[in-house]
Design a protein around this motif. Structure first.
Motif, mmCIF file in Angstrom:
data_model
loop_
_atom_site.group_PDB
_atom_site.id
_atom_site.type_symbol
_atom_site.label_atom_id
_atom_site.label_comp_id
_atom_site.label_asym_id
_atom_site.label_seq_id
_atom_site.Cartn_x
_atom_site.Cartn_y
_atom_site.Cartn_z
ATOM 1 N N LEU A 1 96.628 84.056 164.869
ATOM 2 C CA LEU A 1 96.137 84.320 163.447
ATOM 3 C C LEU A 1 96.769 83.621 162.399
ATOM 4 O O LEU A 1 96.275 83.279 161.190
ATOM 5 C CB LEU A 1 95.697 85.586 163.311
ATOM 6 C CG LEU A 1 94.576 86.168 164.155
ATOM 7 C CD1 LEU A 1 94.465 87.702 164.076
ATOM 8 C CD2 LEU A 1 93.279 85.547 163.859
ATOM 9 N N TRP A 2 98.232 83.881 162.641
ATOM 10 C CA TRP A 2 99.250 83.311 161.673
ATOM 11 C C TRP A 2 99.068 81.864 161.414
ATOM 12 O O TRP A 2 99.128 81.304 160.466
ATOM 13 C CB TRP A 2 100.580 83.848 162.044
ATOM 14 C CG TRP A 2 101.744 83.030 161.133
ATOM 15 C CD1 TRP A 2 102.191 83.664 159.835
ATOM 16 C CD2 TRP A 2 102.378 82.133 161.339
ATOM 17 N NE1 TRP A 2 103.087 82.890 159.475
ATOM 18 C CE2 TRP A 2 103.306 81.986 160.375
ATOM 19 C CE3 TRP A 2 102.661 81.069 162.406
ATOM 20 C CZ2 TRP A 2 103.954 80.695 160.041
ATOM 21 C CZ3 TRP A 2 103.578 80.072 162.204
ATOM 22 C CH2 TRP A 2 104.225 79.841 161.255
ATOM 23 N N LEU A 3 98.915 81.236 162.647
ATOM 24 C CA LEU A 3 98.687 79.555 162.607
ATOM 25 C C LEU A 3 97.506 79.321 161.788
ATOM 26 O O LEU A 3 97.550 78.379 161.195
ATOM 27 C CB LEU A 3 98.545 79.276 164.132
ATOM 28 C CG LEU A 3 98.765 77.677 164.224
ATOM 29 C CD1 LEU A 3 100.111 76.994 163.769
ATOM 30 C CD2 LEU A 3 98.700 77.211 165.779
ATOM 31 N N VAL A 4 96.401 79.989 161.804
ATOM 32 C CA VAL A 4 95.103 79.960 161.051
ATOM 33 C C VAL A 4 95.516 80.094 159.546
ATOM 34 O O VAL A 4 95.138 79.418 158.803
ATOM 35 C CB VAL A 4 94.033 80.719 161.521
ATOM 36 C CG1 VAL A 4 92.807 80.819 160.676
ATOM 37 C CG2 VAL A 4 93.567 80.362 162.971
ATOM 38 N N ASN A 5 96.089 81.164 159.126
ATOM 39 C CA ASN A 5 96.730 81.577 157.847
ATOM 40 C C ASN A 5 98.149 81.962 157.798
ATOM 41 O O ASN A 5 98.466 83.274 158.018
ATOM 42 C CB ASN A 5 95.984 82.853 157.520
ATOM 43 C CG ASN A 5 95.735 83.448 156.159
ATOM 44 O OD1 ASN A 5 96.785 82.746 155.498
ATOM 45 N ND2 ASN A 5 95.295 84.354 155.612
ATOM 46 N N PRO A 6 99.090 81.126 157.588
ATOM 47 C CA PRO A 6 100.371 81.543 157.351
ATOM 48 C C PRO A 6 100.639 82.561 156.519
ATOM 49 O O PRO A 6 101.717 83.047 156.517
ATOM 50 C CB PRO A 6 100.942 80.154 157.018
ATOM 51 C CG PRO A 6 100.021 79.238 157.209
ATOM 52 C CD PRO A 6 98.726 79.923 157.342
ATOM 53 N N GLN A 7 99.863 82.905 155.517
ATOM 54 C CA GLN A 7 100.228 84.169 154.347
ATOM 55 C C GLN A 7 99.611 85.627 154.930
ATOM 56 O O GLN A 7 99.900 86.307 154.574
ATOM 57 C CB GLN A 7 99.383 83.915 153.342
ATOM 58 C CG GLN A 7 99.761 82.808 152.250
ATOM 59 C CD GLN A 7 99.659 81.256 153.098
ATOM 60 O OE1 GLN A 7 98.339 80.915 153.211
ATOM 61 N NE2 GLN A 7 100.431 80.508 152.683
ATOM 62 N N LEU A 8 99.484 85.392 156.458
ATOM 63 C CA LEU A 8 98.906 86.530 157.014
ATOM 64 C C LEU A 8 100.072 87.577 157.039
ATOM 65 O O LEU A 8 101.131 87.397 157.494
ATOM 66 C CB LEU A 8 98.493 86.340 158.479
ATOM 67 C CG LEU A 8 97.985 87.684 159.437
ATOM 68 C CD1 LEU A 8 96.895 88.111 158.770
ATOM 69 C CD2 LEU A 8 97.920 87.169 160.845
ATOM 70 N N SER B 1 86.898 87.080 157.220
ATOM 71 C CA SER B 1 88.114 85.953 157.687
ATOM 72 C C SER B 1 88.566 86.440 158.925
ATOM 73 O O SER B 1 88.754 87.530 159.264
ATOM 74 C CB SER B 1 89.303 85.865 156.592
ATOM 75 O OG SER B 1 90.104 86.999 156.772
ATOM 76 N N PRO B 2 89.220 85.597 159.635
ATOM 77 C CA PRO B 2 89.968 86.250 160.892
ATOM 78 C C PRO B 2 90.970 87.337 160.770
ATOM 79 O O PRO B 2 90.953 88.186 161.433
ATOM 80 C CB PRO B 2 90.625 84.839 161.602
ATOM 81 C CG PRO B 2 89.779 83.867 161.240
ATOM 82 C CD PRO B 2 89.420 84.245 159.807
ATOM 83 N N ALA B 3 91.789 87.408 159.673
ATOM 84 C CA ALA B 3 92.671 88.055 159.147
ATOM 85 C C ALA B 3 91.912 89.490 158.977
ATOM 86 O O ALA B 3 92.469 90.571 159.481
ATOM 87 C CB ALA B 3 93.455 87.927 158.100
ATOM 88 N N ASP B 4 90.861 89.494 158.278
ATOM 89 C CA ASP B 4 89.969 90.697 157.844
ATOM 90 C C ASP B 4 89.319 91.187 159.268
ATOM 91 O O ASP B 4 89.500 92.428 159.201
ATOM 92 C CB ASP B 4 88.989 90.334 156.894
ATOM 93 C CG ASP B 4 89.162 90.101 155.588
ATOM 94 O OD1 ASP B 4 88.635 89.419 154.799
ATOM 95 O OD2 ASP B 4 90.513 90.312 155.339
ATOM 96 N N GLU B 5 88.976 90.253 160.069
ATOM 97 C CA GLU B 5 88.567 90.703 161.341
ATOM 98 C C GLU B 5 89.510 91.488 162.369
ATOM 99 O O GLU B 5 89.280 92.517 162.787
ATOM 100 C CB GLU B 5 87.828 89.578 162.207
ATOM 101 C CG GLU B 5 87.213 90.032 163.143
ATOM 102 C CD GLU B 5 86.097 88.796 163.753
ATOM 103 O OE1 GLU B 5 86.095 88.872 165.025
ATOM 104 O OE2 GLU B 5 85.494 87.943 163.100
ATOM 105 N N PHE B 6 90.608 90.901 162.253
ATOM 106 C CA PHE B 6 91.512 91.542 163.029
ATOM 107 C C PHE B 6 92.288 92.917 162.478
ATOM 108 O O PHE B 6 92.278 93.719 163.323
ATOM 109 C CB PHE B 6 92.996 90.477 163.304
ATOM 110 C CG PHE B 6 94.018 90.845 164.037
ATOM 111 C CD1 PHE B 6 95.134 91.318 163.767
ATOM 112 C CD2 PHE B 6 93.588 90.833 165.382
ATOM 113 C CE1 PHE B 6 96.009 91.626 164.738
ATOM 114 C CE2 PHE B 6 94.452 91.395 166.186
ATOM 115 C CZ PHE B 6 95.897 91.708 166.064
#
Length: 138
Positions: free
Chosen positions: A70-77, A121-126
């Protein structure tokens, strides 16, 4: 006290479904970038077969590996920030039956309505997945 591990087969169906959905979004993000599983696996420090399992939504993959992906998808995670903003609303939504919501409490209604919306987003979903998992375990 001995450590107890939950077998992935014993996870609630909702959790398994969320992991599969998150995996599908990871695949979409990787393909949108035109990158291969091998490229992502190398960046994550895992093997290509493990990356393939992750993309199938294998719940036995380490949580840290999913987080790194998920970090690779969004480095600001920032998971702590996501949990701080979603955990209270998730707890309220899961612990407050809909018939007990007061019409004069717009903030509570907004929190619960927001929890009913699918993550964007994947971050929200996670974050939603973690919040629901924490409530299911309690």
């Amino acid at each position: 006290m001995p450590r107890q591990n939950t077998c992935p087969a014993d996870f609630p169906p909702f959790i398994l479904s969320q992991i599969e959905h998150m995996a599908q979004r990871i695949v979409a993000a990787r393909k949108a970038r035109g990158e291969t599983q091998a490229q992502w696996a190398q960046q994550l420090g895992i093997s290509q077969p493990t990356m393939a399992r992750l993309e199938r939504g294998d719940p036995a993959i380490a949580t840290a590996t999913y987080v790194m992906c998920l970090w690779l998808v969004n480095p600001q995670l920032n998971l702590l920030q996501l949990l701080d903003s979603t955990a209270p609303a998730a707890a309220a939504a899961l612990s407050t039956p809909p018939h007990t919501i007061l019409p004069g409490a717009p903030d509570a209604n907004a929190d619960i309505a927001a929890m009913a919306q699918p993550p964007h987003s994947p971050a929200d979903e996670f974050a939603s997945l973690l919040a629901q998992w924490n409530n299911a375990v309690q």
